[in-house]
Enzyme design. Structure first.
Site, PDB file in Angstrom:
ATOM      1  N   LYS A  16     -51.125  32.426  10.900  1.00 19.43           N
ATOM      2  CA  LYS A  16     -52.236  31.468  10.913  1.00 19.43           C
ATOM      3  C   LYS A  16     -52.341  30.856  12.303  1.00 19.43           C
ATOM      4  O   LYS A  16     -51.362  30.347  12.835  1.00 19.43           O
ATOM      5  CB  LYS A  16     -52.000  30.357   9.886  1.00 19.43           C
ATOM      6  CG  LYS A  16     -52.979  29.189   9.965  1.00 19.43           C
ATOM      7  CD  LYS A  16     -52.423  27.949   9.314  1.00 19.43           C
ATOM      8  CE  LYS A  16     -51.229  27.378  10.025  1.00 19.43           C
ATOM      9  NZ  LYS A  16     -51.541  26.755  11.350  1.00 19.43           N
ATOM     10  N   ASP A 144     -50.680  23.456   4.912  1.00 22.04           N
ATOM     11  CA  ASP A 144     -51.257  24.712   5.387  1.00 22.04           C
ATOM     12  C   ASP A 144     -51.318  25.794   4.316  1.00 22.04           C
ATOM     13  O   ASP A 144     -51.931  26.846   4.547  1.00 22.04           O
ATOM     14  CB  ASP A 144     -50.447  25.254   6.571  1.00 22.04           C
ATOM     15  CG  ASP A 144     -50.758  24.541   7.876  1.00 22.04           C
ATOM     16  OD1 ASP A 144     -51.817  23.892   7.962  1.00 22.04           O
ATOM     17  OD2 ASP A 144     -49.938  24.635   8.806  1.00 22.04           O
TER      18      ASP A 144
END
Length: 295
Positions: A16, A144
């Site tokens: 990510k 996240d």
């Protein structure tokens, strides 16, 4: 390795990347508020899951040793949360995590692994939970994890619960570089020094309506990562890493991802990214370097 011959599913846990990350404030309960553009690279960890009456995890891969001896991690926490909410008492899994990403490196490795575990368990046991329930479960694991569960380019805000997919984001040729440093997110936030109830430096500008790479690049240059300066104060080698990336031919933007220490460079062409990765690997053999596509 999975020890039996039953059904096995495999999930990719992509790195990510926070292309931009603004800290917009801090809630009275201490949670920081963010506004971030998140995209995913084509490098990452791999999870393999096989059916079992109990849940167990083995770790291998280039960075597997970093997790050896860890009593609890996000993959196990995800599996147990999933079982408690959507599985029967005997719906566990043998999970093999092949760890290819550096640990505590600002590219969502643990969160991506947890999200991959949730997706894998749904496939393994043929369960189709409601999307809102899965997102709530993911948020309980970490800020996240919901965006990693989505797995596509998104604008993420709040404490990670507000996610809007961005369909018009182009792909970028890129490199990822970690200068052999692990960063604790809490330490970086502490260094920023925003008190509960405090306001940050403002939200992102309105994102481009087009999918033109030049428009996006110009827009990204006007945004920032509000955690970058604090992380460099804690680990000056991050600044050296950014300078090394920015000096490569064809680099159009160099920035840190998340709370660091991994940095990325966006390049005009894939060949330039590949060349830059080779040059940095040769110059800094102790650093982790990968050429990739982000989008």
């Amino acid at each position: 390795m999975i020890s039996h011959s039953g059904p096995v599913v495999e999930e990719f846990a992509a790195a990510k990347i926070n292309l931009a990350l603004h800290v917009t404030g801090r809630r009275d309960d201490g949670y920081h508020l963010l506004d971030s553009i998140v995209a995913f690279a084509d490098v990452g960890d791999v999870l393999r899951l096989g059916r079992s009456s109990t849940t167990a995890l083995t770790v291998s891969g280039p960075f597997g040793q970093s997790l050896q001896g860890e009593v609890e991690n996000l993959v196990l926490a995800a599996a147990r949360s999933w079982a408690g909410q959507y599985g029967a008492s005997d719906q566990g899994a043998e999970i093999e995590l092949i760890k290819a990403l550096p640990v505590a490196s600002g590219i969502g490795g643990g969160s991506a692994d947890a999200a991959a575990a949730l997706r894998g368990l749904n496939r393994l046991w043929r369960v189709e939970p409601p999307a809102d329930g899965m997102n709530s479960l993911a948020l309980g694991l970490g800020a996240d994890v919901p965006v990693c569960l989505q797995g596509c380019s998104c604008r993420m805000s709040g404490i990670g619960e507000a996610i809007a997919a961005i369909g018009q984001m182009p792909e970028f040729a890129a490199i990822l570089v970690n200068p052999a440093v692990s960063m604790a997110t809490a330490q970086v936030f502490s260094r920023i020094g925003l008190k509960p109830g405090g306001k940050g430096n403002g939200a992102l500008d309105a994102i481009p309506a087009s999918s033109d790479a030049g428009d996006w690049l110009n827009w990204l240059k006007d945004q920032r990562n509000d955690m970058q300066a604090a992380a460099i104060e804690l680990a000056p080698v991050i600044g050296e890493c950014l300078a090394a990336i920015a000096s490569r031919e064809g680099c159009q933007l160099a920035r840190m991802s998340g709370s660091g220490a991994t940095c990325f460079g966006l390049f005009a062409a894939p060949a330039q990214a590949k060349a830059a990765a080779a040059e940095l690997s040769a110059a800094q053999p102790q650093w982790w370097v990968a050429d990739t596509t982000i989008g």
